[in-house]
Design a protein around this motif. Sequence first.
Motif, PDB file in Angstrom:
ATOM      1  N   MET A   1      -0.184  11.367   6.775  1.00 24.82           N
ATOM      2  CA  MET A   1      -0.174  11.796   8.160  1.00 24.82           C
ATOM      3  C   MET A   1       1.433  11.728   8.867  1.00 24.82           C
TER       4      MET A   1
ATOM      5  N   GLU B   1      -0.639   7.113  15.733  1.00 22.05           N
ATOM      6  CA  GLU B   1      -0.021   7.509  16.793  1.00 22.05           C
ATOM      7  C   GLU B   1      -0.912   7.999  17.711  1.00 22.05           C
TER       8      GLU B   1
ATOM      9  N   ASP C   1       0.888   6.879   3.437  1.00 22.86           N
ATOM     10  CA  ASP C   1      -0.162   7.649   3.474  1.00 22.86           C
ATOM     11  C   ASP C   1       0.271   9.094   4.111  1.00 22.86           C
TER      12      ASP C   1
ATOM     13  N   ARG D   1      -5.280   1.674   9.536  1.00 18.36           N
ATOM     14  CA  ARG D   1      -4.252   1.248  10.546  1.00 18.36           C
ATOM     15  C   ARG D   1      -4.442   2.041  11.742  1.00 18.36           C
TER      16      ARG D   1
ATOM     17  N   ARG E   1       0.748  -1.423  -0.038  1.00 25.62           N
ATOM     18  CA  ARG E   1       0.080  -0.089  -0.028  1.00 25.62           C
ATOM     19  C   ARG E   1       0.819   1.179  -0.011  1.00 25.62           C
ATOM     20  N   PRO E   2       0.523   2.233  -0.545  1.00 30.34           N
ATOM     21  CA  PRO E   2       0.966   3.605  -0.517  1.00 30.34           C
ATOM     22  C   PRO E   2       1.332   4.243   0.902  1.00 30.34           C
TER      23      PRO E   2
ATOM     24  N   GLY F   1       7.267   8.277  11.978  1.00 31.91           N
ATOM     25  CA  GLY F   1       6.978   8.199  10.520  1.00 31.91           C
ATOM     26  C   GLY F   1       5.845   7.275  10.009  1.00 31.91           C
ATOM     27  N   ASP F   2       6.097   6.768   8.843  1.00 31.31           N
ATOM     28  CA  ASP F   2       5.193   5.654   8.156  1.00 31.31           C
ATOM     29  C   ASP F   2       6.100   5.001   7.360  1.00 31.31           C
TER      30      ASP F   2
ATOM     31  N   ASN G   1      -7.039   1.114   3.661  1.00 32.17           N
ATOM     32  CA  ASN G   1      -5.873   1.192   4.378  1.00 32.17           C
ATOM     33  C   ASN G   1      -5.806   1.525   5.823  1.00 32.17           C
TER      34      ASN G   1
END
Lengths: 366, 326
Positions: free
Chosen positions: A242, B305, A240, B302, A237-238, A247-248, B300
């Motif tokens: 936020m 935080e 996102d 998830r 999945r790419p 981090g992501d 997606n």
Amino acid sequence: METSARNPLSEKFFFVAHLFAGRVGGALALAALAVFPVHAQTSARSSARTTAASPRKASGTTAKGTMIPRTPWGTPDLNGVWNGNTMTPLERPDKYANKPFLTEQEAAALEKAQRDTALLENKATPGDPGTYNQSWTDPAFKLLPDRRTSLIVDPPDGRIPFTPEGQRVEARSIARYGKGPYNSYLDLDTGERCITDGLPIYFGGYNNNYQIFQTRNYVAILHEYFHEARIIPLDGRPHDSMPQWLGDGRGHWEGDTLVVETTKFADKGQYEWAAAWRAARSTTHLIERFTRKANSIEYQFTWEDPTMFTRPWTARWPLSRQGDIGVTRGPIYEYSCHEGNYAMEGVLSGARAKERKDTATKGSSR
Amino acid sequence: MLLPSTGNPESIWHHRLRRVDLSAASPVIYSAQIVATGDTFDSWFQEKNTVRSWLRVPIVVAAVALRSGLVFVGEDPMSAQTTAYKAPRTPDGKPDLNGIWQAINTANWDIQDHPARQGVVLSLGAAFSVPGGLGVVDGNEIPYQPWALAKKTENAQRWLTADPEIKCFMPGVPRATYMPYPLQVVQPPAPADMLIQYEFASAMRVVHMNAAQASGVDSWMGWSTGHWDGETLIVDVTNFNDQTWFDRAGNFHSDALHVTERYRARSADVLDYEATIEDPKVFTRPWTMRMPLYRRAEKNARLTEYKCVEFVEELMYGNLSKKSPK
């Protein structure tokens, strides 16, 4: 590049010492100070013997015929509790500037000195509570198996390639550590505030254990420190949009290596960080590689941030089963830092008490 | 709708009932298994003679309804296995509970039935008043010892200063399950441990699937040991400290708390969750909460935080900051 005020060896023990100062007692930092200089004294640069150590193979291939454990779906199995604590510092100390590897004798001497000083204690003196020995921490007693003198493998000099701004930030951080000023909770670092020590994987005085949970579509990396788990999707999945402290992250397999790419770090440069290089910024970019070996994981990170560093830089070292590197075996235990952050109250109320005392002293001297 | 017929035996479903409580006002059927066999429906009843023929039709109707998931029958569905749904399997043959799940109820406000009422922070008005909701406690009764009931009332009155949630402290079990945030189950194949990660305060639990590991220390989230019983994951949680609450209504426990959780897939996107509470220092008997957990079905989905420590520092340490000179 100025080096006299920035001793990379000191950076390692500063990272360790900050943990002691924040949570166990400031004077314990002195114990760390007492231990590390021993290395500088005992490692003899005068040895004329060329290093017999062979550098770690870059490709990280397993020995012929060695099978690595695999998951039911065929990828290498990273599940379990791992520890990568090592005596080897992140950055190559000045005294090893032209010495990428230690000899066997030099390494053995350093490791022996570490064992010999593990039970050192400093008795209390007026104004100084003294220090406990290292039974209370999780110190490393082994250097890297290939005896490299830094975890950093690129740049080849084993040093963090700071920009001038990066050097300024680093120097400021080292200068103020343990000294303050402590006007509010904002003046303690993110670890002392029990928020996070950020990424990438790294090791300090304790809670150095990582547990990896691996399914077909996710890898979760739980750090005992700050009870922090990254849950990394592997399904392509790419990223996102936020920004977050950690981090992501996105993972994929390249052959038998798990590659995790993390972007979208939140801008946290204005916070205090125990190790300034770890501060997350929106310009930060991290690539990690996990390569399973028969009994370990070869871990590598490449850390990039044009604000702080002139180029990406890379460190590499093995994560092992606890018993294999002399760490006490055991599961991950709960790290309830914020729930018992007496150090925060102590540091701030102590600073306020000192101010009152200073004010009273000034008043009485008029 | 399946009904017995006199046609081809291969097309007839054979209903096998394990236990039927005929004393209840409406039949409480503890389990139903649909098995297609060559036997005819009628001949099975004649051979077993386990039910009277006049009950045949309602039992058939009820069993069919259960099989298609239309009816949720009985007061003790988890241990009674009223649904025949079997989750897909992980490679080690266990029900796959991987995913992101979330409770949808007001249990974090109050695990018992509660009407709506004004919140304690007036300036937050209707955005932060207490919503009403049905409780999640079997029988809606928490069997406190007399001293403990008084303590609970006191907790409720001191909520704003006493609830550990407000300070971003780890919420304990089972409260972490029904806080209004998602949780993620990461379930590797055996023999690996499971991870349950909660969004609130980055709280997490390792569910040890090897019972040989035991902890001797108290903790906020307890020590969890899991094992499988058919379709159900049973998690035994011990070694709690006495610091967490069950909700914002002041319901609490001691360090003798022992929680037994059960997780079982009801369908592809819903888990049945129950938690049995035992604490001889506080309660007169064990009691149980139960609720569904719903899969977060966004593409997606998830966990985000929620490192709330820095949101509470001014509250907790602001009084220790240096005062600006006037």
